[in-house]
Design a protein around this motif. Structure first.
Motif, PDB file in Angstrom:
ATOM      1  N   MET A  46      17.319  35.149  67.795  1.00  0.00           N
ATOM      2  CA  MET A  46      16.800  35.702  66.712  1.00  0.00           C
ATOM      3  C   MET A  46      17.288  36.617  65.790  1.00  0.00           C
ATOM      4  SD  MET A  46      13.821  34.135  65.620  1.00  0.00           S
ATOM      5  CE  MET A  46      13.192  35.564  64.620  1.00  0.00           C
ATOM      6  N   GLU A  47      17.690  37.744  66.575  1.00  0.00           N
ATOM      7  CA  GLU A  47      18.474  38.878  66.123  1.00  0.00           C
ATOM      8  C   GLU A  47      19.947  38.367  65.546  1.00  0.00           C
ATOM      9  OE1 GLU A  47      19.094  42.873  65.258  1.00  0.00           O
ATOM     10  OE2 GLU A  47      17.151  42.015  66.501  1.00  0.00           O
TER      11      GLU A  47
ATOM     12  N   LEU B  43      27.310  30.057  58.232  1.00  0.00           N
ATOM     13  CA  LEU B  43      25.828  29.512  57.915  1.00  0.00           C
ATOM     14  C   LEU B  43      25.746  28.134  58.704  1.00  0.00           C
ATOM     15  CD1 LEU B  43      24.900  30.132  54.013  1.00  0.00           C
ATOM     16  CD2 LEU B  43      23.766  30.668  56.219  1.00  0.00           C
ATOM     17  N   LEU B  44      26.562  27.412  58.480  1.00  0.00           N
ATOM     18  CA  LEU B  44      26.307  25.852  58.717  1.00  0.00           C
ATOM     19  C   LEU B  44      27.031  25.294  59.803  1.00  0.00           C
ATOM     20  CD1 LEU B  44      26.078  24.801  55.174  1.00  0.00           C
ATOM     21  CD2 LEU B  44      24.348  25.363  56.423  1.00  0.00           C
ATOM     22  N   ASN B  45      28.016  25.650  60.372  1.00  0.00           N
ATOM     23  CA  ASN B  45      28.851  25.140  61.393  1.00  0.00           C
ATOM     24  C   ASN B  45      27.943  24.988  62.544  1.00  0.00           C
ATOM     25  OD1 ASN B  45      30.858  25.232  64.052  1.00  0.00           O
ATOM     26  ND2 ASN B  45      32.147  24.942  62.233  1.00  0.00           N
ATOM     27  N   ALA B  46      27.905  23.975  63.177  1.00  0.00           N
ATOM     28  CA  ALA B  46      27.012  23.470  64.291  1.00  0.00           C
ATOM     29  C   ALA B  46      27.471  23.990  65.700  1.00  0.00           C
ATOM     30  CB  ALA B  46      26.480  22.069  64.551  1.00  0.00           C
ATOM     31  N   GLU B  47      28.669  24.395  65.896  1.00  0.00           N
ATOM     32  CA  GLU B  47      29.529  24.576  66.859  1.00  0.00           C
ATOM     33  C   GLU B  47      29.731  25.981  67.291  1.00  0.00           C
ATOM     34  OE1 GLU B  47      32.715  21.998  67.066  1.00  0.00           O
ATOM     35  OE2 GLU B  47      31.569  20.294  67.424  1.00  0.00           O
ATOM     36  N   SER B  48      29.877  26.833  66.214  1.00  0.00           N
ATOM     37  CA  SER B  48      30.340  28.163  66.347  1.00  0.00           C
ATOM     38  C   SER B  48      28.948  28.930  66.866  1.00  0.00           C
ATOM     39  CB  SER B  48      30.679  28.695  64.957  1.00  0.00           C
ATOM     40  OG  SER B  48      30.726  30.250  65.074  1.00  0.00           O
ATOM     41  N   PRO B  49      29.279  29.810  68.079  1.00  0.00           N
ATOM     42  CA  PRO B  49      27.901  30.490  68.605  1.00  0.00           C
ATOM     43  C   PRO B  49      27.488  31.625  67.672  1.00  0.00           C
ATOM     44  CG  PRO B  49      29.999  30.752  69.801  1.00  0.00           C
ATOM     45  CD  PRO B  49      30.241  29.733  68.828  1.00  0.00           C
ATOM     46  N   ARG B  50      28.355  31.823  66.732  1.00  0.00           N
ATOM     47  CA  ARG B  50      27.886  32.979  65.863  1.00  0.00           C
ATOM     48  C   ARG B  50      27.364  32.667  64.413  1.00  0.00           C
ATOM     49  NH1 ARG B  50      27.544  38.092  68.317  1.00  0.00           N
ATOM     50  NH2 ARG B  50      28.588  38.163  70.139  1.00  0.00           N
ATOM     51  N   SER B  51      27.288  31.236  64.148  1.00  0.00           N
ATOM     52  CA  SER B  51      26.831  30.681  62.901  1.00  0.00           C
ATOM     53  C   SER B  51      24.985  30.719  62.837  1.00  0.00           C
ATOM     54  CB  SER B  51      27.287  29.311  62.492  1.00  0.00           C
ATOM     55  OG  SER B  51      26.322  28.553  63.249  1.00  0.00           O
TER      56      SER B  51
ATOM     57  N   ARG C 219      23.271  28.584  61.693  1.00  0.00           N
ATOM     58  CA  ARG C 219      22.899  27.241  62.388  1.00  0.00           C
ATOM     59  C   ARG C 219      22.604  27.076  63.677  1.00  0.00           C
ATOM     60  NH1 ARG C 219      25.381  21.125  60.820  1.00  0.00           N
ATOM     61  NH2 ARG C 219      23.609  20.124  62.287  1.00  0.00           N
ATOM     62  N   PHE C 220      23.855  27.698  64.185  1.00  0.00           N
ATOM     63  CA  PHE C 220      23.551  27.727  65.778  1.00  0.00           C
ATOM     64  C   PHE C 220      22.640  28.299  66.596  1.00  0.00           C
ATOM     65  CE2 PHE C 220      24.742  28.733  70.240  1.00  0.00           C
ATOM     66  CZ  PHE C 220      25.506  27.736  70.805  1.00  0.00           C
ATOM     67  N   ALA C 221      22.348  29.893  65.847  1.00  0.00           N
ATOM     68  CA  ALA C 221      21.460  30.578  66.332  1.00  0.00           C
ATOM     69  C   ALA C 221      20.122  29.924  66.078  1.00  0.00           C
ATOM     70  CB  ALA C 221      21.433  31.779  65.587  1.00  0.00           C
ATOM     71  N   ALA C 222      19.723  29.036  65.022  1.00  0.00           N
ATOM     72  CA  ALA C 222      18.357  28.805  64.604  1.00  0.00           C
ATOM     73  C   ALA C 222      18.355  27.421  65.667  1.00  0.00           C
ATOM     74  CB  ALA C 222      18.611  27.909  63.071  1.00  0.00           C
ATOM     75  N   ASP C 223      19.256  26.682  66.009  1.00  0.00           N
ATOM     76  CA  ASP C 223      18.919  25.629  67.017  1.00  0.00           C
ATOM     77  C   ASP C 223      18.732  26.291  68.267  1.00  0.00           C
ATOM     78  OD1 ASP C 223      19.716  23.757  65.160  1.00  0.00           O
ATOM     79  OD2 ASP C 223      21.923  23.735  65.941  1.00  0.00           O
ATOM     80  N   GLN C 224      19.286  27.484  68.702  1.00  0.00           N
ATOM     81  CA  GLN C 224      18.623  27.820  70.039  1.00  0.00           C
ATOM     82  C   GLN C 224      17.308  28.494  69.882  1.00  0.00           C
ATOM     83  OE1 GLN C 224      20.974  27.830  72.848  1.00  0.00           O
ATOM     84  NE2 GLN C 224      22.235  26.583  70.832  1.00  0.00           N
ATOM     85  N   VAL C 225      16.858  29.345  68.717  1.00  0.00           N
ATOM     86  CA  VAL C 225      15.776  29.711  68.627  1.00  0.00           C
ATOM     87  C   VAL C 225      14.624  28.462  68.746  1.00  0.00           C
ATOM     88  CG1 VAL C 225      14.177  30.446  66.961  1.00  0.00           C
ATOM     89  CG2 VAL C 225      16.170  31.654  67.413  1.00  0.00           C
TER      90      VAL C 225
ATOM     91  N   ALA D 180      10.178  27.046  63.182  1.00  0.00           N
ATOM     92  CA  ALA D 180      11.493  26.886  63.641  1.00  0.00           C
ATOM     93  C   ALA D 180      11.936  25.662  63.450  1.00  0.00           C
ATOM     94  CB  ALA D 180      11.504  27.001  65.118  1.00  0.00           C
ATOM     95  N   GLY D 181      11.453  24.375  63.338  1.00  0.00           N
ATOM     96  CA  GLY D 181      11.770  23.390  62.742  1.00  0.00           C
ATOM     97  C   GLY D 181      12.341  23.085  61.177  1.00  0.00           C
ATOM     98  N   ARG D 182      11.468  23.755  60.482  1.00  0.00           N
ATOM     99  CA  ARG D 182      11.823  23.933  59.071  1.00  0.00           C
ATOM    100  C   ARG D 182      13.215  24.791  58.949  1.00  0.00           C
ATOM    101  NH1 ARG D 182       7.723  27.014  54.998  1.00  0.00           N
ATOM    102  NH2 ARG D 182       8.499  28.795  56.140  1.00  0.00           N
ATOM    103  N   LEU D 183      13.310  25.920  59.635  1.00  0.00           N
ATOM    104  CA  LEU D 183      14.592  26.575  59.396  1.00  0.00           C
ATOM    105  C   LEU D 183      15.851  25.943  59.854  1.00  0.00           C
ATOM    106  CD1 LEU D 183      16.125  29.357  59.235  1.00  0.00           C
ATOM    107  CD2 LEU D 183      15.521  29.959  61.447  1.00  0.00           C
ATOM    108  N   GLN D 184      15.794  25.059  61.393  1.00  0.00           N
ATOM    109  CA  GLN D 184      16.789  24.107  61.386  1.00  0.00           C
ATOM    110  C   GLN D 184      16.927  23.366  60.677  1.00  0.00           C
ATOM    111  OE1 GLN D 184      15.153  22.712  65.267  1.00  0.00           O
ATOM    112  NE2 GLN D 184      17.357  22.406  65.979  1.00  0.00           N
TER     113      GLN D 184
END
Length: 314
Positions: free
Chosen positions: A162-163, A223-231, A233-239, A262-266
């Motif tokens: 989240m942070e 913003l949108l890279n699904a594999e980078s742990p700092r994006s 999008r990646f953070a939203a998937d983990q949330v 959370a699904g809407r953000l994803q």
């Protein structure tokens, strides 16, 4: 799980991610000062204060500014305050975390507390990188290796990502707003490289796009890279994954609303296209991301932590 335990675990994740983020910004800014003019460096420090939503009036000197952001216990944004808050939350839930986690967090806290500003200023990179950034990374690795990947682990992950999602969105928003989105000269080029390094993403970006620094590509990657742990999008998937796991383990409560948020953000990140985002206005898109993150945070509290007593009986 008791709501107070969940609350403490959530804030351990948030405080440590926030502290590591601030240490990284300080480290990058101090390094770039060697290659930039004083005017450019001053703009970077002003931008950093905007990143952190913090302003230290009357202290323009770099030394005093770094001291305030590192060792000032009265400043909630300082590194020592963040580490101290994380340690206090960990102390309250020591029975829920591994002894190795507590020992590592306590070790980092004591290293920070016994370091003076004069000692730190002699080798700022060594302190910020070796003590704080690597110390927090080690805590996160120890957590993954020693803590059961159940509800406690997911509360820590939820706070951490989240942070991270909010911090990365704010970095992008402020940077694009103040630089105009063009790496046309050497000063701006270094600023864009600094943005990537502030997210520990320069090498990862180059692996995808080579060293061709373009604002729209940086926006897409962070913003949108699904594999980078700092994006984001990646953070939203983990949330979303952690909220799903927490909700499934929490009997007698309804977590549908927070799962939908959370699904809407994803979805907004999964199906986002950078050209459309840039055309419609990056600032507005990032503002929506930050608003969605805040809504998730509020609803997590309402659903799992500060819910009315009557809700627990349903």
């Amino acid at each position: 799980m008791l709501s107070r335990v969940a609350d403490s675990l959530y804030w351990i994740g948030r405080y440590l991610e926030r502290t590591e983020h601030t240490a990284r910004l300080l480290d990058v800014n101090l390094s770039l000062m060697l290659d930039q003019t004083p005017a450019a460096a001053e703009r970077r420090w002003e931008r950093m204060q905007t990143y952190l939503a913090w302003n230290y009036e009357g202290i323009p000197q770099t030394y005093a500014l770094v001291q305030a952001l590192t060792f000032d216990v009265s400043n909630a944004s300082s590194l020592v305050s963040g580490i101290g808050a994380a340690r206090e939350n960990a102390r309250q839930v020591r029975e829920q975390i591994s002894s190795e986690m507590w020992e590592q967090l306590n070790r980092v806290y004591l290293q920070v507390k016994r370091t003076t500003m004069d000692q730190m200023w002699q080798e700022p990179h060594e302190f910020l990188h070796n003590v704080l950034k690597e110390g927090i990374h080690l805590f996160q690795g120890i957590t993954t290796a020693t803590l059961s990947h159940g509800e406690c682990w997911h509360w820590l992950r939820l706070g951490q990502f989240m942070e991270r999602a909010m911090a990365t969105a704010i970095l992008l928003d402020v940077h694009f707003a103040e630089t105009g989105g063009t790496p046309d000269d050497q000063t701006n080029y270094l600023d864009w490289v600094g943005l990537l390094k502030s997210c520990t993403s320069f090498e990862a970006y180059c692996n995808v796009y080579t060293a061709d620094i373009r604002p729209e590509r940086i926006a897409e990657f962070l913003l949108l890279n699904a594999e980078s742990p700092r994006s984001v999008r990646f953070a939203a998937d983990q949330v979303a994954a952690s909220i799903q796991a927490i909700a499934s383990n929490t009997l007698g409560r309804r977590g549908d609303r927070v799962k939908r948020l959370a699904g809407r953000l994803q979805a907004s990140l999964d199906y986002g296209q950078v050209d459309e985002i840039m055309a419609d206005g990056l600032s507005g898109y990032l503002a929506t991301i930050q608003q969605q993150c805040q809504q998730i945070h509020t609803n997590v509290y309402q659903t799992f932590i500060s819910y009315p007593v009557e809700t627990a009986l349903v």
